[in-house]
Design an enzyme around this catalytic site. Structure first.
Site, PDB file in Angstrom:
ATOM      1  N   TYR A 227     -10.413  12.101   8.553  1.00 53.10           N
ATOM      2  CA  TYR A 227     -10.153  13.157   7.569  1.00 53.10           C
ATOM      3  C   TYR A 227     -11.278  14.183   7.419  1.00 53.10           C
ATOM      4  O   TYR A 227     -11.384  14.819   6.364  1.00 53.10           O
ATOM      5  CB  TYR A 227      -9.846  12.525   6.200  1.00 53.10           C
ATOM      6  CG  TYR A 227      -8.555  11.723   6.209  1.00 53.10           C
ATOM      7  CD1 TYR A 227      -7.330  12.328   5.952  1.00 53.10           C
ATOM      8  CD2 TYR A 227      -8.560  10.369   6.516  1.00 53.10           C
ATOM      9  CE1 TYR A 227      -6.147  11.607   5.986  1.00 53.10           C
ATOM     10  CE2 TYR A 227      -7.379   9.631   6.550  1.00 53.10           C
ATOM     11  CZ  TYR A 227      -6.170  10.250   6.286  1.00 53.10           C
ATOM     12  OH  TYR A 227      -5.012   9.527   6.322  1.00 53.10           O
TER      13      TYR A 227
ATOM     14  N   HIS B 255      14.261   2.749  11.852  1.00 57.03           N
ATOM     15  CA  HIS B 255      13.400   3.557  10.987  1.00 57.03           C
ATOM     16  C   HIS B 255      13.189   4.925  11.634  1.00 57.03           C
ATOM     17  O   HIS B 255      12.791   5.022  12.795  1.00 57.03           O
ATOM     18  CB  HIS B 255      12.059   2.867  10.724  1.00 57.03           C
ATOM     19  CG  HIS B 255      11.278   3.585   9.656  1.00 57.03           C
ATOM     20  ND1 HIS B 255      11.403   3.275   8.318  1.00 57.03           N
ATOM     21  CD2 HIS B 255      10.439   4.626   9.722  1.00 57.03           C
ATOM     22  CE1 HIS B 255      10.646   4.093   7.615  1.00 57.03           C
ATOM     23  NE2 HIS B 255      10.044   4.932   8.443  1.00 57.03           N
TER      24      HIS B 255
ATOM     25  N   GLU C 277       3.075  14.773   7.744  1.00 60.94           N
ATOM     26  CA  GLU C 277       4.148  14.237   6.897  1.00 60.94           C
ATOM     27  C   GLU C 277       4.635  15.245   5.863  1.00 60.94           C
ATOM     28  O   GLU C 277       5.737  15.103   5.330  1.00 60.94           O
ATOM     29  CB  GLU C 277       3.665  12.965   6.191  1.00 60.94           C
ATOM     30  CG  GLU C 277       3.296  11.823   7.127  1.00 60.94           C
ATOM     31  CD  GLU C 277       4.422  11.424   8.073  1.00 60.94           C
ATOM     32  OE1 GLU C 277       5.596  11.660   7.741  1.00 60.94           O
ATOM     33  OE2 GLU C 277       4.107  10.890   9.164  1.00 60.94           O
TER      34      GLU C 277
ATOM     35  N   TRP D 295      -0.716  -8.487  -2.744  1.00 61.44           N
ATOM     36  CA  TRP D 295       0.342  -7.472  -2.627  1.00 61.44           C
ATOM     37  C   TRP D 295       0.997  -7.222  -3.990  1.00 61.44           C
ATOM     38  O   TRP D 295       1.165  -6.089  -4.431  1.00 61.44           O
ATOM     39  CB  TRP D 295       1.367  -7.933  -1.593  1.00 61.44           C
ATOM     40  CG  TRP D 295       2.604  -7.103  -1.496  1.00 61.44           C
ATOM     41  CD1 TRP D 295       3.844  -7.442  -1.942  1.00 61.44           C
ATOM     42  CD2 TRP D 295       2.738  -5.794  -0.910  1.00 61.44           C
ATOM     43  NE1 TRP D 295       4.737  -6.445  -1.680  1.00 61.44           N
ATOM     44  CE2 TRP D 295       4.091  -5.413  -1.049  1.00 61.44           C
ATOM     45  CE3 TRP D 295       1.842  -4.917  -0.290  1.00 61.44           C
ATOM     46  CZ2 TRP D 295       4.576  -4.190  -0.586  1.00 61.44           C
ATOM     47  CZ3 TRP D 295       2.331  -3.696   0.173  1.00 61.44           C
ATOM     48  CH2 TRP D 295       3.673  -3.336   0.022  1.00 61.44           C
TER      49      TRP D 295
ATOM     50  N   ARG E 232       1.215  -3.987  -6.506  1.00 62.78           N
ATOM     51  CA  ARG E 232       2.518  -3.450  -6.929  1.00 62.78           C
ATOM     52  C   ARG E 232       2.557  -3.304  -8.453  1.00 62.78           C
ATOM     53  O   ARG E 232       3.037  -2.310  -8.989  1.00 62.78           O
ATOM     54  CB  ARG E 232       3.636  -4.399  -6.492  1.00 62.78           C
ATOM     55  CG  ARG E 232       3.794  -4.518  -5.000  1.00 62.78           C
ATOM     56  CD  ARG E 232       4.760  -3.488  -4.486  1.00 62.78           C
ATOM     57  NE  ARG E 232       6.097  -4.021  -4.346  1.00 62.78           N
ATOM     58  CZ  ARG E 232       7.156  -3.297  -4.014  1.00 62.78           C
ATOM     59  NH1 ARG E 232       7.043  -1.999  -3.833  1.00 62.78           N
ATOM     60  NH2 ARG E 232       8.342  -3.866  -3.886  1.00 62.78           N
TER      61      ARG E 232
ATOM     62  N   HIS F 211       6.078   0.116   8.051  1.00 67.26           N
ATOM     63  CA  HIS F 211       4.797   0.615   8.541  1.00 67.26           C
ATOM     64  C   HIS F 211       3.743  -0.472   8.709  1.00 67.26           C
ATOM     65  O   HIS F 211       2.743  -0.250   9.382  1.00 67.26           O
ATOM     66  CB  HIS F 211       4.288   1.718   7.610  1.00 67.26           C
ATOM     67  CG  HIS F 211       5.276   2.849   7.473  1.00 67.26           C
ATOM     68  ND1 HIS F 211       6.489   2.689   6.833  1.00 67.26           N
ATOM     69  CD2 HIS F 211       5.252   4.115   7.914  1.00 67.26           C
ATOM     70  CE1 HIS F 211       7.162   3.825   6.878  1.00 67.26           C
ATOM     71  NE2 HIS F 211       6.445   4.708   7.523  1.00 67.26           N
TER      72      HIS F 211
ATOM     73  N   ARG G 258      -1.237   8.653   4.480  1.00 62.14           N
ATOM     74  CA  ARG G 258      -0.722   9.966   4.855  1.00 62.14           C
ATOM     75  C   ARG G 258       0.442  10.405   3.957  1.00 62.14           C
ATOM     76  O   ARG G 258       0.566  11.590   3.633  1.00 62.14           O
ATOM     77  CB  ARG G 258      -0.251   9.921   6.310  1.00 62.14           C
ATOM     78  CG  ARG G 258       0.830   8.892   6.557  1.00 62.14           C
ATOM     79  CD  ARG G 258       1.246   8.781   8.022  1.00 62.14           C
ATOM     80  NE  ARG G 258       0.134   8.356   8.870  1.00 62.14           N
ATOM     81  CZ  ARG G 258       0.208   8.248  10.190  1.00 62.14           C
ATOM     82  NH1 ARG G 258       1.328   8.537  10.820  1.00 62.14           N
ATOM     83  NH2 ARG G 258      -0.832   7.866  10.893  1.00 62.14           N
ATOM     84  N   TYR G 259       1.290   9.465   3.557  1.00 58.77           N
ATOM     85  CA  TYR G 259       2.462   9.852   2.763  1.00 58.77           C
ATOM     86  C   TYR G 259       2.065  10.171   1.323  1.00 58.77           C
ATOM     87  O   TYR G 259       2.650  11.035   0.693  1.00 58.77           O
ATOM     88  CB  TYR G 259       3.525   8.746   2.784  1.00 58.77           C
ATOM     89  CG  TYR G 259       4.007   8.420   4.174  1.00 58.77           C
ATOM     90  CD1 TYR G 259       4.832   9.291   4.875  1.00 58.77           C
ATOM     91  CD2 TYR G 259       3.630   7.233   4.808  1.00 58.77           C
ATOM     92  CE1 TYR G 259       5.276   8.995   6.152  1.00 58.77           C
ATOM     93  CE2 TYR G 259       4.071   6.932   6.083  1.00 58.77           C
ATOM     94  CZ  TYR G 259       4.892   7.809   6.752  1.00 58.77           C
ATOM     95  OH  TYR G 259       5.330   7.517   8.021  1.00 58.77           O
TER      96      TYR G 259
HETATM   97  O1  X8Z Z   1       8.478   6.729   7.291  1.00 62.24           O
HETATM   98  C1  X8Z Z   1       8.825   7.792   6.813  1.00 62.24           C
HETATM   99  C2  X8Z Z   1       9.551   8.819   7.678  1.00 62.24           C
HETATM  100  C3  X8Z Z   1       9.101   8.825   9.069  1.00 62.24           C
HETATM  101  S1  X8Z Z   1       7.483   9.419   9.281  1.00 62.24           S
HETATM  102  C4  X8Z Z   1      11.033   8.536   7.659  1.00 62.24           C
HETATM  103  N1  X8Z Z   1       8.614   8.049   5.506  1.00 62.24           N
HETATM  104  C5  X8Z Z   1       7.984   7.087   4.620  1.00 62.24           C
HETATM  105  C6  X8Z Z   1       8.852   5.872   4.415  1.00 62.24           C
HETATM  106  O2  X8Z Z   1      10.035   5.902   4.768  1.00 62.24           O
HETATM  107  O3  X8Z Z   1       8.354   4.870   3.884  1.00 62.24           O
HETATM  108  C7  X8Z Z   1       8.954   9.290   4.822  1.00 62.24           C
HETATM  109  C8  X8Z Z   1       8.552   9.090   3.393  1.00 62.24           C
HETATM  110  C9  X8Z Z   1       7.792   7.812   3.323  1.00 62.24           C
HETATM  111 ZN    ZN Z   2       7.254  11.366   8.923  1.00 61.10          ZN
END
Ligand code: X8Z
Ligand code: ZN
Length: 613
Positions: A224, A353, A411, A484, A488, A512, A521-522
């Site tokens: 970063y 996914h 993202e 975990w 949460r 993930h 990143r999200y």
């Molecule tokens: O994994 C994703 C995308 C692909 S990069 C569908 N997202 C995260 C998730 O689904 O957990 C988008 C938002 C968060």
């Molecule tokens: Zn994505």
């Protein structure tokens, strides 16, 4: 990494060094001063670039086939290709060390050397056997998640449900027991991967240490353009900014759930994870009918509109493409529609996914999804095309610059576009009728969006807080699951619906984690997308409240957007952000401004209630 979201993402074919680059002992034996010049550094990076391009397509093809046709054999091919890629990556990082103390290296070359070292989510161990084991485990974990099914009778495939089917129960059904059954079914699937993940995490750490990091978490935080601890502090700062908005939403939604479920609800202020309409309690959109602020006031019913108009998956994708081309971005190549996987194949296992891929760095871009015509998937398509347009925009950059300014930028592109799916836009494209806007309709629409974007914030932060803890040893394997659920509860105010123990691997139920895709990143993207939207609306000359702005069809905004995408990772993200928004740091004021009407309404509703957990 060019294929976002893949098990081996970042293990891509990386260069063996340029032919004239000495390696290993020979390199060490020479005195530093005689070893390298800036010109040699340029030649080295040119060689890395060439080698990357030579090996790239083959490695990604192996990943594509493994994800769209899960078998023992495709898994083997993927793991072997990944192993070769990791080996090349390791060798080129080692070779790059000879330029460490060299003065006068050009800025672009110095940046590429830096990116070479920090670009992998899967740092490679020096020990070849461990490297091979890491690649194989990465592939195995991804395949197990993709092929995962919950079966009432293990010997009878007719009793099995896949993730989509289980998710649909939770989204459509407000029945406590049916939702719990679906939730438990999927979380049980993850148990089988727990031991593999323990070993996988050990090997990632070994790779990180061999690459010069303290552990894999530090390696991930080093991407970063700032100190890894400063990045951690940034995420805390941003969370502190948005926490009051999330808490108000959690409190209000919990109140509605208490009305529905009464005494079954826990007394500690938390929401049980299985009744949020989503497998991971990360997106609460499905609860909208239950929590709609003004039930009499019509909102946008995209699920209904897509069904009534018989939208097919391909037509949904073409709709999303139209948004990007309306901004002045190029049409997608014909090969995109020929080679993408848009629906779940009926006769084989795949990783459903959603992900976006660049297969050859010269236009063979694809998405991989199992689209069903509903609101959520429609939004996800816009998200994936954000990745695709980023790929296309930076394809003429050097390989190592072909990445997001940081991964949160990647993202945030499609997510920013999602913010433009306003009632006015949906009316424009003939999906919904012309709804008159008034204060009540605004609060309804804001609630609908907040259930997706605000509910997500604490989830977006906690996944990697869990993994950073796993990697730094503060979360030992015998506390994986307990830790975990502590996170949460702490962040989301969400609790386990039934007793959990250390046979369970609930983090592993989220794509993930077995997919080894970093998740912070999200969280960052959920902050950034509102900053981007604010800047784009300004460029479009929009003066009203931010939540009413849609840049659909606006070429001035499109040009600003495209300029950011073209830059890729060629400069520190702070610079890219400043060029785009005038701000050189991430800032949650845009998301807070955006949701100001809802925040006021939530505060009113929560008056007299006890919030918190
Ligand atoms: O994994 C994703 C995308 C692909 S990069 C569908 N997202 C995260 C998730 O689904 O957990 C988008 C938002 C968060
Ligand atoms: Zn994505």
């Amino acid at each position: 990494m060019k294929n976002l979201l893949l098990p081996l993402a970042g293990a891509l074919a990386l260069a063996a060094c340029a032919a004239n680059t000495p390696r290993g002992d020979a390199a060490k034996a020479e005195p530093a001063a005689a070893r390298a010049t800036p010109a040699e550094a340029d030649a080295f990076i040119a060689g890395v670039d060439r080698d990357y391009r030579n090996h790239y397509a083959e490695e990604v093809a192996a990943q594509w086939v493994a994800a769209t046709y899960i078998t023992q054999d495709t898994g083997l091919l993927e793991a072997k290709a990944g192993e070769r890629g990791l080996t090349r990556l390791k060798e080129s990082i080692e070779a790059s060390r000879r330029f460490d103390a060299v003065a006068g290296i050009s800025a672009p070359t110095a940046r590429q050397i830096e990116l070479l070292r920090r670009q992998s989510a899967m740092p490679a161990p020096k020990d070849p056997a461990h490297l091979a084991e890491l690649a194989a485990l990465g592939s195995k974990l991804g395949a197990a998640y993709g092929a995962g099914k919950s079966c009432r009778d293990a010997n009878d495939p007719d009793t099995c449900r896949n993730l989509n089917e289980l998710s649909e129960v939770m989204a459509k059904n407000r029945d406590w027991n049916a939702d719990l059954d679906a939730w438990k079914g999927w979380h049980d699937v993850a148990r089988a991967s727990r031991a593999d993940y323990v070993r996988f995490a050990e090997l990632l750490n070994e790779g990180a240490r061999d690459t010069g990091f303290v552990d894999a978490g530090q390696a991930w935080r080093s991407g970063y353009d700032m100190d890894s601890e400063a990045l951690r502090a940034e995420t805390d700062r941003l969370w502190t900014q948005v926490e009051p908005l999330y808490s108000d939403l959690q409190c209000y939604v919990r109140g509605r759930l208490e009305k529905k479920y009464g005494a079954r609800m826990p007394k500690d202020g938390t929401i049980p994870a299985h009744i949020t309409g989503n497998m991971w309690a990360q997106d609460w959109s499905a609860l909208y009918p239950l929590v709609q602020p003004y039930p009499g006031v019509a909102g946008v019913d995209l699920d209904g509109a897509l069904a009534r108009q018989k939208y097919t998956p391909e037509r949904m994708v073409r709709r999303a493409e139209d948004f990007y081309t309306s901004l002045g971005m190029p049409a997608l190549p014909a090969s995109f529609y020929e080679r993408s996987m848009l629906v779940r194949p009926r006769d084989r296992d795949v990783v459903c996914h959603a992900s976006a891929w660049d297969l050859d760095l010269t236009g063979d871009v694809r998405i991989k999804m199992c689209i069903v015509p509903n609101d959520e998937e429609f939004q996800t398509i816009y998200h994936e095309l954000g990745h695709i347009y980023y790929f296309l925009a930076y394809n003429d950059q050097p390989f190592l610059f072909q990445n997001g300014a940081h991964d949160g930028f990647h993202e945030a592109i499609g997510d920013t576009v999602q913010l433009n799916l306003t009632p006015a836009y949906l009316h424009d494209i003939g999906l919904v009728g012309n709804a008159r806007s008034n204060d009540k309709a605004v609060v309804n629409a804001q609630m609908q969006l907040a259930l997706a974007k605000v509910a997500f914030l604490p989830f977006g932060k906690l996944i990697d807080e869990w993994r950073w803890g796993v990697f730094d040893g503060s979360i030992a394997p015998d506390r994986y699951n307990a830790a975990w659920w502590e996170l949460r509860r702490k962040y989301q105010g969400v609790s386990a619906p039934i007793a959990r123990d250390e046979q369970d691997f609930d983090a592993g139920a989220k794509y993930h984690v077995p997919g080894n895709t970093p998740y912070m990143r999200y969280f960052l993207a959920h902050i950034l997308q509102f900053q981007f939207q604010r800047a784009l609306c300004k460029a479009a000359g929009f003066n009203g409240p931010l939540h009413e702005c849609s840049i659909y069809g606006n070429k001035a905004a499109g040009e600003k957007f495209w300029t950011m995408l073209k830059a890729g990772a060629s400069q520190p993200w702070q610079q890219t952000l400043e060029q785009m928004t005038g701000e050189d740091h991430m800032d949650a004021s845009a998301i807070l401004d955006y949701f100001a009407p809802l925040k006021g309404w939530l505060e009113e509703q929560n008056k007299g209630r006890t919030c918190g957990w």
